[in-house]
Scaffold this motif. Structure first.
Motif, PDB file in Angstrom:
ATOM      1  N   ALA A   8       6.484   6.125  -2.316  1.00 21.02           N
ATOM      2  CA  ALA A   8       6.373   5.897  -0.875  1.00 21.02           C
ATOM      3  C   ALA A   8       6.402   4.404  -0.589  1.00 21.02           C
ATOM      4  O   ALA A   8       5.857   3.599  -1.346  1.00 21.02           O
ATOM      5  CB  ALA A   8       5.086   6.516  -0.354  1.00 21.02           C
ATOM      6  N   GLN A  12       5.158   4.271   5.045  1.00 17.07           N
ATOM      7  CA  GLN A  12       4.741   5.654   4.815  1.00 17.07           C
ATOM      8  C   GLN A  12       3.264   5.722   4.446  1.00 17.07           C
ATOM      9  O   GLN A  12       2.527   6.603   4.923  1.00 17.07           O
ATOM     10  CB  GLN A  12       5.593   6.285   3.705  1.00 17.07           C
ATOM     11  N   ASN A  13       2.824   4.787   3.622  1.00 13.28           N
ATOM     12  CA  ASN A  13       1.409   4.772   3.231  1.00 13.28           C
ATOM     13  C   ASN A  13       0.504   4.478   4.425  1.00 13.28           C
ATOM     14  O   ASN A  13      -0.565   5.105   4.589  1.00 13.28           O
ATOM     15  CB  ASN A  13       1.185   3.727   2.137  1.00 13.28           C
ATOM     16  N   ARG A  16       0.506   7.625   6.728  1.00  8.21           N
ATOM     17  CA  ARG A  16      -0.230   8.726   6.095  1.00  8.21           C
ATOM     18  C   ARG A  16      -1.742   8.497   6.214  1.00  8.21           C
ATOM     19  O   ARG A  16      -2.505   9.418   6.534  1.00  8.21           O
ATOM     20  CB  ARG A  16       0.203   8.862   4.641  1.00  8.21           C
ATOM     21  N   LEU A  53      10.969   8.434   9.899  1.00  9.23           N
ATOM     22  CA  LEU A  53       9.514   8.544   9.789  1.00  9.23           C
ATOM     23  C   LEU A  53       8.976   9.583  10.760  1.00  9.23           C
ATOM     24  O   LEU A  53       8.077  10.369  10.421  1.00  9.23           O
ATOM     25  CB  LEU A  53       8.864   7.186  10.060  1.00  9.23           C
ATOM     26  N   GLU A  56       9.693  12.912   9.264  1.00  6.81           N
ATOM     27  CA  GLU A  56       8.907  13.159   8.058  1.00  6.81           C
ATOM     28  C   GLU A  56       7.467  13.547   8.381  1.00  6.81           C
ATOM     29  O   GLU A  56       6.882  14.422   7.727  1.00  6.81           O
ATOM     30  CB  GLU A  56       8.918  11.909   7.182  1.00  6.81           C
ATOM     31  N   PHE A  57       6.896  12.909   9.410  1.00  8.46           N
ATOM     32  CA  PHE A  57       5.482  13.140   9.710  1.00  8.46           C
ATOM     33  C   PHE A  57       5.268  14.014  10.945  1.00  8.46           C
ATOM     34  O   PHE A  57       4.173  14.052  11.498  1.00  8.46           O
ATOM     35  CB  PHE A  57       4.773  11.797   9.888  1.00  8.46           C
TER      36      PHE A  57
END
Length: 557
Positions: A8, A12-13, A16, A53, A56-57
């Motif tokens: 990642a 992304q980190n 998250r 993003l 993805e989330f």
């Protein structure tokens, strides 16, 4: 390495963790271009990142036009940007948004800053304001108008808004700190006078907010959770936060920066791209030599290739220059896997099969793709008279030459083996025709006499083909860093960036070729039908990219 198996990246980190800790309920990003030009390959990275993003989330990504400068913005650019984002394969949440949608609210917030004593009308000219601003090494000095009363500033700003003052005569500035080490905090302009119509609001306004003032507040209005931008905005972040903290905004977006995409042999400054258009170095923003998404699309590059390229380069906070060969690899890799095959003769040389029946035509079958069964086979008309490439014939040659030589045999791709028996020359001694014999027992197999042909060459029927023009595009610049060191980038323009070949002959099936759909012209490279030039009777084909892949070869060493 697949995207699923890649580590990642830092954004992304962050996202998250923000979701896990409940700091945000839903990820909301935005792609906020200014409509003052066409999108280019650098924008593709930001598009793929912000929309990717959000997908993805499980969030959403807005498309917002930061249209605060009517002097440079046009509806043409708005339409082109929408078209390019959709072409790349992304859907924005709801309708497209505009910073101009929020002009009334932004104007009220400017008044709020005045009422708090945190903004003032300044009468310094642009030249004087630059002088007062100081330098990176020396602090600025206060404007002589900095201590005007709230009442006077409210009155002056109202008169600015009413159009009483000339352009450049005054501006509204935030009152922050003229000695701040960060020069962006030295009382930046937040409203300036521009007496011109706006493509969205018409003649309603003659004062317009600055980008720095409008950007963060627009994010807040839209509930953006993560304002993701490139590293050149890192020094603007304290100002972004200052406005958010000093205004009654409905949300608290946070700005995060990543390294922009920089390619060698390329310029992506919209000002410089516009100069290329305006000065006739290219024939428009969508010229296939341009690094714009419209130009890449017209050249035959696929959105899948661009998305793959953006995945390959990754997301970091370290500025670096990417080898354009990596982009070319992604383009070539995608087309190799997906482009149907076809044949096109660029420099035709007439071949007459002396032992083939006069007037006969047979339809031969050729695969649409060497490994993909879902691409239908092609039918190739085979006739007494054919065309091959001029460079594919020699009267004499050494053993390394694997094409047609007088007295020798060669296989026609997906067809028969022929033998060159005689040449016909014009008065200047140039070869204009090759007389050959064809071995009709060799379709799909070697000659019956066991003598193997020296090689395989492409061809088309001289009686049943598509007369076309082929445009061989090369890199627009011949220097790795065209605009480095303050030099004039136009001096680096490659004089051989386009070669136009007329009188080319393509296999008959290409009469139905779709514009911008890629084909591999066997042995010649990847091409697509141009969407701007040509006709049904005489199409134009653009070279997307050649067959050789120097970048991948270099990586394997």
């Amino acid at each position: 390495m697949t995207s699923e198996s890649k580590p990642a990246h830092f954004l992304q980190n962050i996202i998250r963790e923000d979701l896990a800790e409940g700091r945000v309920d839903q990820l909301t990003t935005r792609f906020p271009p200014e409509p003052n030009g066409y999108l280019h390959i650098g924008h593709a990275k930001s598009i793929c990142l912000n929309f990717g993003l959000a997908k993805e989330f499980g969030g959403q990504c807005n498309l917002r036009f930061d249209d605060t400068n009517p002097a440079k913005e046009e509806e043409e650019y708005v339409d082109a940007i929408k078209r390019d984002v959709s072409w790349l394969g992304f859907d924005w949440a709801g309708d497209a948004r505009y910073t101009s949608d929020y002009f009334d609210q932004l104007h009220q917030w400017a008044i709020s800053l005045i009422e708090q004593g945190k903004a003032y009308v300044c009468d310094l000219s642009p030249e004087e304001a630059r002088e007062y601003r100081g330098t990176l090494k020396a602090p600025g000095k206060n404007s002589p108008h900095r201590d005007r009363s709230v009442e006077e500033n409210l009155d002056l700003f109202a008169r600015m808004t009413a159009g009483e003052f000339d352009e450049g005569s005054c501006s509204l500035r935030a009152k922050i700190d003229m000695a701040a080490p960060n020069i962006n905090l030295r009382d930046p302009i937040i409203y300036r006078i521009k007496k011109m119509a706006h493509h969205q609001t018409g003649d309603k306004w003659c004062v317009y907010p600055s980008y720095d003032f409008a950007h963060g507040q627009s994010d807040a209005i839209e509930g953006i959770s993560h304002s993701i931008c490139t590293l050149e905005f890192e020094d603007h972040k304290p100002l972004y936060d200052w406005f958010i903290e000093n205004l009654p905004v409905p949300a608290r977006p946070r700005q995060y920066e990543f390294a922009r995409l920089q390619l060698n042999y390329t310029v992506v400054s919209k000002r410089k791209l516009k100069q290329l258009v305006d000065e006739g170095f290219v024939d428009g923003w969508d010229d296939p030599r341009m690094p714009t998404l419209s130009g890449l699309r017209r050249r035959g590059v696929t959105p899948a290739a661009i998305r793959q390229f953006c995945e390959m380069i990754g997301v970091t906070r370290s500025d670096s220059t990417v080898d354009v060969g990596m982009l070319e690899y992604a383009i070539r890799d995608d087309l190799d896997k997906n482009a149907p095959r076809a044949m096109c003769v660029m420099a035709p040389l007439k071949v007459t099969l002396t032992n083939y029946p006069e007037g006969q035509q047979e339809m031969l079958s050729a695969p649409g793709h060497p490994v993909r069964d879902d691409l239908p086979a092609r039918e190739l008309p085979f006739t007494k008279t054919l065309y091959i490439e001029q460079e594919d014939f020699r009267e004499e040659a050494n053993k390394k030459y694997k094409r047609l030589v007088l007295g020798k045999k060669v296989r026609l791709r997906n067809a028969y083996v022929i033998k060159a028996d005689e040449v016909v020359k014009n008065d200047a001694g140039e070869i204009v025709e090759v007389l050959c014999s064809v071995d009709l027992d060799t379709l799909g197999k070697d000659p019956a006499d066991g003598v193997k042909p020296k090689g395989v060459i492409h061809w088309v029927s001289a009686d049943n083909n598509v007369d076309c023009e082929v445009r061989l595009y090369d890199r627009l610049f011949n220097e790795e860093a065209p605009d480095a060191g303050g030099k004039n980038f136009l001096e680096s323009v490659n004089p051989d960036n386009l070669q136009i070949l007329s009188g080319c002959k393509a296999e008959i099936g290409l009469a139905q070729a779709e514009a911008e759909k890629g084909y591999q012209f066997e042995r010649n490279g990847y091409f697509c039908r141009d969407s701007k030039y040509g006709s049904a009777e005489k199409p134009v084909f653009n070279r997307t990219i050649g067959l050789r892949d120097s970048w991948a070869k270099e990586q394997s060493k």
